[in-house]
Enzyme design. Structure first.
Site, PDB file in Angstrom:
ATOM      1  N   ASP A  41      37.661  44.760  15.650  1.00  0.00           N
ATOM      2  CA  ASP A  41      37.730  45.339  16.999  1.00  0.00           C
ATOM      3  C   ASP A  41      36.446  46.105  17.284  1.00  0.00           C
ATOM      4  O   ASP A  41      35.938  46.829  16.430  1.00  0.00           O
ATOM      5  CB  ASP A  41      38.956  46.276  17.087  1.00  0.00           C
ATOM      6  CG  ASP A  41      39.357  46.556  18.522  1.00  0.00           C
ATOM      7  OD1 ASP A  41      38.522  47.100  19.278  1.00  0.00           O
ATOM      8  OD2 ASP A  41      40.500  46.240  18.899  1.00  0.00           O
ATOM      9  N   LYS A  42      35.955  45.953  18.495  1.00  0.00           N
ATOM     10  CA  LYS A  42      34.727  46.659  18.891  1.00  0.00           C
ATOM     11  C   LYS A  42      35.009  48.117  19.232  1.00  0.00           C
ATOM     12  O   LYS A  42      34.113  48.946  19.261  1.00  0.00           O
ATOM     13  CB  LYS A  42      34.151  45.937  20.123  1.00  0.00           C
ATOM     14  CG  LYS A  42      32.884  46.503  20.688  1.00  0.00           C
ATOM     15  CD  LYS A  42      32.478  45.701  21.935  1.00  0.00           C
ATOM     16  CE  LYS A  42      31.306  46.318  22.652  1.00  0.00           C
ATOM     17  NZ  LYS A  42      30.986  45.603  23.905  1.00  0.00           N
ATOM     18  N   ALA A  94      39.735  41.051  24.174  1.00  0.00           N
ATOM     19  CA  ALA A  94      39.335  40.643  25.533  1.00  0.00           C
ATOM     20  C   ALA A  94      39.190  41.885  26.387  1.00  0.00           C
ATOM     21  O   ALA A  94      39.704  42.959  26.061  1.00  0.00           O
ATOM     22  CB  ALA A  94      40.400  39.729  26.147  1.00  0.00           C
ATOM     23  N   THR A 139      46.851  33.989  29.073  1.00  0.00           N
ATOM     24  CA  THR A 139      47.678  34.602  30.107  1.00  0.00           C
ATOM     25  C   THR A 139      48.222  33.574  31.097  1.00  0.00           C
ATOM     26  O   THR A 139      47.592  32.521  31.319  1.00  0.00           O
ATOM     27  CB  THR A 139      46.827  35.637  30.876  1.00  0.00           C
ATOM     28  OG1 THR A 139      47.535  36.078  32.022  1.00  0.00           O
ATOM     29  CG2 THR A 139      45.492  35.046  31.352  1.00  0.00           C
ATOM     30  N   ASP A 140      49.332  33.917  31.731  1.00  0.00           N
ATOM     31  CA  ASP A 140      49.878  33.043  32.785  1.00  0.00           C
ATOM     32  C   ASP A 140      48.994  33.071  34.041  1.00  0.00           C
ATOM     33  O   ASP A 140      49.126  32.216  34.916  1.00  0.00           O
ATOM     34  CB  ASP A 140      51.328  33.446  33.131  1.00  0.00           C
ATOM     35  CG  ASP A 140      51.481  34.886  33.604  1.00  0.00           C
ATOM     36  OD1 ASP A 140      50.474  35.619  33.690  1.00  0.00           O
ATOM     37  OD2 ASP A 140      52.629  35.286  33.891  1.00  0.00           O
ATOM     38  N   GLU A 141      48.086  34.056  34.122  1.00  0.00           N
ATOM     39  CA  GLU A 141      47.262  34.180  35.335  1.00  0.00           C
ATOM     40  C   GLU A 141      46.308  33.007  35.513  1.00  0.00           C
ATOM     41  O   GLU A 141      45.794  32.792  36.608  1.00  0.00           O
ATOM     42  CB  GLU A 141      46.485  35.505  35.325  1.00  0.00           C
ATOM     43  CG  GLU A 141      47.414  36.691  35.286  1.00  0.00           C
ATOM     44  CD  GLU A 141      46.765  38.000  35.692  1.00  0.00           C
ATOM     45  OE1 GLU A 141      45.637  37.979  36.186  1.00  0.00           O
ATOM     46  OE2 GLU A 141      47.418  39.042  35.492  1.00  0.00           O
ATOM     47  N   TYR A 164      38.959  38.148  35.975  1.00  0.00           N
ATOM     48  CA  TYR A 164      39.668  38.201  34.692  1.00  0.00           C
ATOM     49  C   TYR A 164      40.303  36.854  34.368  1.00  0.00           C
ATOM     50  O   TYR A 164      40.065  36.265  33.306  1.00  0.00           O
ATOM     51  CB  TYR A 164      40.747  39.293  34.710  1.00  0.00           C
ATOM     52  CG  TYR A 164      41.768  39.132  33.599  1.00  0.00           C
ATOM     53  CD1 TYR A 164      41.428  39.367  32.271  1.00  0.00           C
ATOM     54  CD2 TYR A 164      43.078  38.709  33.878  1.00  0.00           C
ATOM     55  CE1 TYR A 164      42.359  39.191  31.249  1.00  0.00           C
ATOM     56  CE2 TYR A 164      44.011  38.536  32.860  1.00  0.00           C
ATOM     57  CZ  TYR A 164      43.643  38.769  31.547  1.00  0.00           C
ATOM     58  OH  TYR A 164      44.559  38.579  30.537  1.00  0.00           O
ATOM     59  N   ALA A 166      39.777  33.953  35.648  1.00  0.00           N
ATOM     60  CA  ALA A 166      38.785  32.872  35.532  1.00  0.00           C
ATOM     61  C   ALA A 166      38.143  32.896  34.148  1.00  0.00           C
ATOM     62  O   ALA A 166      37.908  31.843  33.537  1.00  0.00           O
ATOM     63  CB  ALA A 166      37.720  33.022  36.621  1.00  0.00           C
ATOM     64  N   SER A 167      37.887  34.110  33.635  1.00  0.00           N
ATOM     65  CA  SER A 167      37.259  34.182  32.301  1.00  0.00           C
ATOM     66  C   SER A 167      38.244  33.731  31.219  1.00  0.00           C
ATOM     67  O   SER A 167      37.863  33.082  30.242  1.00  0.00           O
ATOM     68  CB  SER A 167      36.735  35.600  32.021  1.00  0.00           C
ATOM     69  OG  SER A 167      37.806  36.510  31.856  1.00  0.00           O
ATOM     70  N   LYS A 168      39.532  34.036  31.394  1.00  0.00           N
ATOM     71  CA  LYS A 168      40.524  33.583  30.410  1.00  0.00           C
ATOM     72  C   LYS A 168      40.694  32.060  30.503  1.00  0.00           C
ATOM     73  O   LYS A 168      40.846  31.382  29.491  1.00  0.00           O
ATOM     74  CB  LYS A 168      41.874  34.276  30.629  1.00  0.00           C
ATOM     75  CG  LYS A 168      41.888  35.766  30.338  1.00  0.00           C
ATOM     76  CD  LYS A 168      41.611  36.136  28.891  1.00  0.00           C
ATOM     77  CE  LYS A 168      42.726  35.793  27.943  1.00  0.00           C
ATOM     78  NZ  LYS A 168      42.504  36.382  26.585  1.00  0.00           N
ATOM     79  N   PRO A 219      51.143  54.909  42.864  1.00  0.00           N
ATOM     80  CA  PRO A 219      50.405  54.029  43.799  1.00  0.00           C
ATOM     81  C   PRO A 219      50.858  52.568  43.727  1.00  0.00           C
ATOM     82  O   PRO A 219      50.472  51.824  42.828  1.00  0.00           O
ATOM     83  CB  PRO A 219      48.960  54.157  43.299  1.00  0.00           C
ATOM     84  CG  PRO A 219      49.082  54.443  41.834  1.00  0.00           C
ATOM     85  CD  PRO A 219      50.363  55.180  41.629  1.00  0.00           C
ATOM     86  N   VAL A 220      51.670  52.147  44.696  1.00  0.00           N
ATOM     87  CA  VAL A 220      52.137  50.759  44.755  1.00  0.00           C
ATOM     88  C   VAL A 220      51.175  49.978  45.650  1.00  0.00           C
ATOM     89  O   VAL A 220      50.971  50.338  46.816  1.00  0.00           O
ATOM     90  CB  VAL A 220      53.577  50.699  45.312  1.00  0.00           C
ATOM     91  CG1 VAL A 220      54.017  49.254  45.524  1.00  0.00           C
ATOM     92  CG2 VAL A 220      54.537  51.423  44.371  1.00  0.00           C
ATOM     93  N   PRO A 296      42.323  43.265  45.954  1.00  0.00           N
ATOM     94  CA  PRO A 296      41.760  42.051  46.567  1.00  0.00           C
ATOM     95  C   PRO A 296      42.229  40.806  45.800  1.00  0.00           C
ATOM     96  O   PRO A 296      42.212  40.799  44.563  1.00  0.00           O
ATOM     97  CB  PRO A 296      40.247  42.227  46.408  1.00  0.00           C
ATOM     98  CG  PRO A 296      40.036  43.663  46.074  1.00  0.00           C
ATOM     99  CD  PRO A 296      41.287  44.185  45.456  1.00  0.00           C
TER     100      PRO A 296
END
Ligand code: NAD
Ligand code: DAU
Length: 365
Positions: A41-42, A94, A139-141, A164, A166-168, A219-220, A296
């Site tokens: 780990d970094k 990550a 991830t599911d994203e 995020y 896109a990188s995954k 904050p929602v 966004p």
């Protein structure tokens, strides 16, 4: 009987983060796991060495090693694989937070894409032993955003929308390419939103909980009707164990909690659970709910079809009731005020700067 992969020297990247910490603890609780863990780990802002102080004390004499290193550091990765005769890599490291990727995408490209590439190369180029088994935690994203119905399967086309995700997605493609091109023995898992102990207070559940306890606004984002599927972190860790030991090489497995909720419903349940555990009225916490500007490109809904891993490996989530999972989570935070205080104040970083085992010192022993 199906062949089981044996885990003797397991390199866990990102083991000081939220899921990595829970995974290392999960493995050491398993009687059938008798191997050694090499935690690489970094120690970025979300890596906390104090999460594993007790593990270091209990297993540091042979079964647990911490190596501070950046996964983008190719010589360090090659040396670590060699020195510890690594047979299995579980790749968590990550940049993980969507909001941060919107503010500063560069580090996401570096760690998530380049770092994964460096690790894959180190695994592929390793001489003298079979290539290590490489499990990539994703991830599911990567699948994008759903409408009101449907769920992501392993064959859903990729459609990432944040830097995020896109990188995954890019890292998933690289991992799969190393299987098809070089025969590297890989597996991939794409999972939904994890929650549980040790989660860094930037993700929605710890943010809301700690704000509640301090009487601050909750904050929602947007209209609060975005939907996430909630997976208790220990269930996720067990799914990874099943994939590592019995999963089919080259395959992807979706992992989900079967536990969808809108954000506003999640926050209200969290208010109720926290009120019950702190002896307050839920309305006291609910009155703190504040709708704020939306993220966004905020993905509307994620949902996972986890039938493949259920069918092939018999894995199913054990925590499918949000109230139950949140109760365990809130209880953990309430019982660990020092962890919370040190993370909130930034003290954990000062401690790490003084106490971590430097990679160079470790490797020159
Ligand atoms: P986290 O941010 O809590 O932990 C990340 C860890 O990686 C930290 O310990 C950090 O120090 C380390 N790290 C970061 N950059 C590094 C680098 N260049 N070299 C070495 N170490 C580095 O993240 P998390 O929530 O535990 O997520 C772990 C993995 O699971 C990530 O790959 C993430 O994409 C994936 N994931 C997370 C979730 C979730 O809900 N948290 C869901 C799906 C997938
Ligand atoms: O789906 C898996 C992903 O889940 C992982 O790949 C990511 O690493 C992880 O961070 C998580 O991403 P999300 O963006 O879904 O998690 P986050 O906790 O940031 O937000 C969850 C939801 O809550 C999302 O719809 C945004 C909303 N939210 C978040 C925060 C931090 C709020 O409404 N208010 C907040 O303050």
């Amino acid at each position: 009987m199906k062949h089981r992969h044996e885990l003797n020297n397991v390199m866990v990247t990102g083991g000081c983060g939220f899921i990595g910490t829970n995974f290392i603890r999960h493995l050491f609780r398993k009687p059938e796991f008798t191997g050694r863990i090499i935690n690489v780990d970094k120690l970025t802002y979300s890596g906390n060495l104090e999460n594993l102080t007790d593990i270091q004390e209990t297993y540091g004499n042979g079964r647990y090693v911490f190596v501070q290193a950046d996964i983008c550091d190719a010589p360090a990765m090659a040396e670590t694989l060699e020195r510890y005769a690594v047979d299995t890599i579980v790749h968590f490291a990550a940049e993980s937070h969507v909001d941060r990727s919107i503010l500063g995408p560069r580090e996401f490209v570096r760690t998530n894409i380049e770092g994964t590439f460096v690790l894959l190369e180190a695994a592929r180029q390793r001489k003298g032993r079979p290539a290590p088994r490489f499990h990539h935690v994703s991830t599911d994203e990567v699948y994008g955003s759903l409408g009101l119905t449907g769920a992501f399967t392993e064959t859903t086309p990729y459609d990432p929308r944040s830097p995020y995700s896109a990188s995954k997605a890019a890292s998933d493609h690289l991992v799969r390419a190393y299987y098809h091109t070089y025969g590297l023995p890989i597996t991939i898992s794409n999972c939904s939103n994890n929650y549980g102990p040790y989660q860094f207070p930037e993700k929605v559940i710890p943010v809301m909980l700690l704000n509640m306890l301090e009487g601050k606004p909750l904050p929602v984002y947007g209209d609060g009707l975005n939907v996430r599927d909630w997976l208790f972190v220990d269930d996720h860790c067990e799914a990874i164990w099943q994939i590592l030991t019995r999963g089919r090489i080259g395959e992807t497995y979706n992992i989900g909690g079967n536990n969808e909720s809108t954000n506003i419903a999640l926050v209200k349940t969290l208010c109720q659970v926290t009120a019950r555990l702190t002896g307050k009225f839920p309305a006291q916490y609910e009155s703190l709910i504040t709708y704020v500007k939306d993220r966004p490109g905020h993905d509307r809904r994620y949902a996972i079809d986890a039938s493949k891993i259920a069918r092939e490996l018999g894995w199913r989530p054990t925590v499918t009731d949000l109230t139950e999972g949140l109760t365990m989570t809130v209880r953990w935070y309430l019982e660990h005020p020092t962890w919370v205080e040190r993370v909130r104040s930034g003290e954990y970083r000062a401690w790490m700067a003084k106490n971590y085992t430097r990679r160079e010192e470790e490797l020159s022993k």
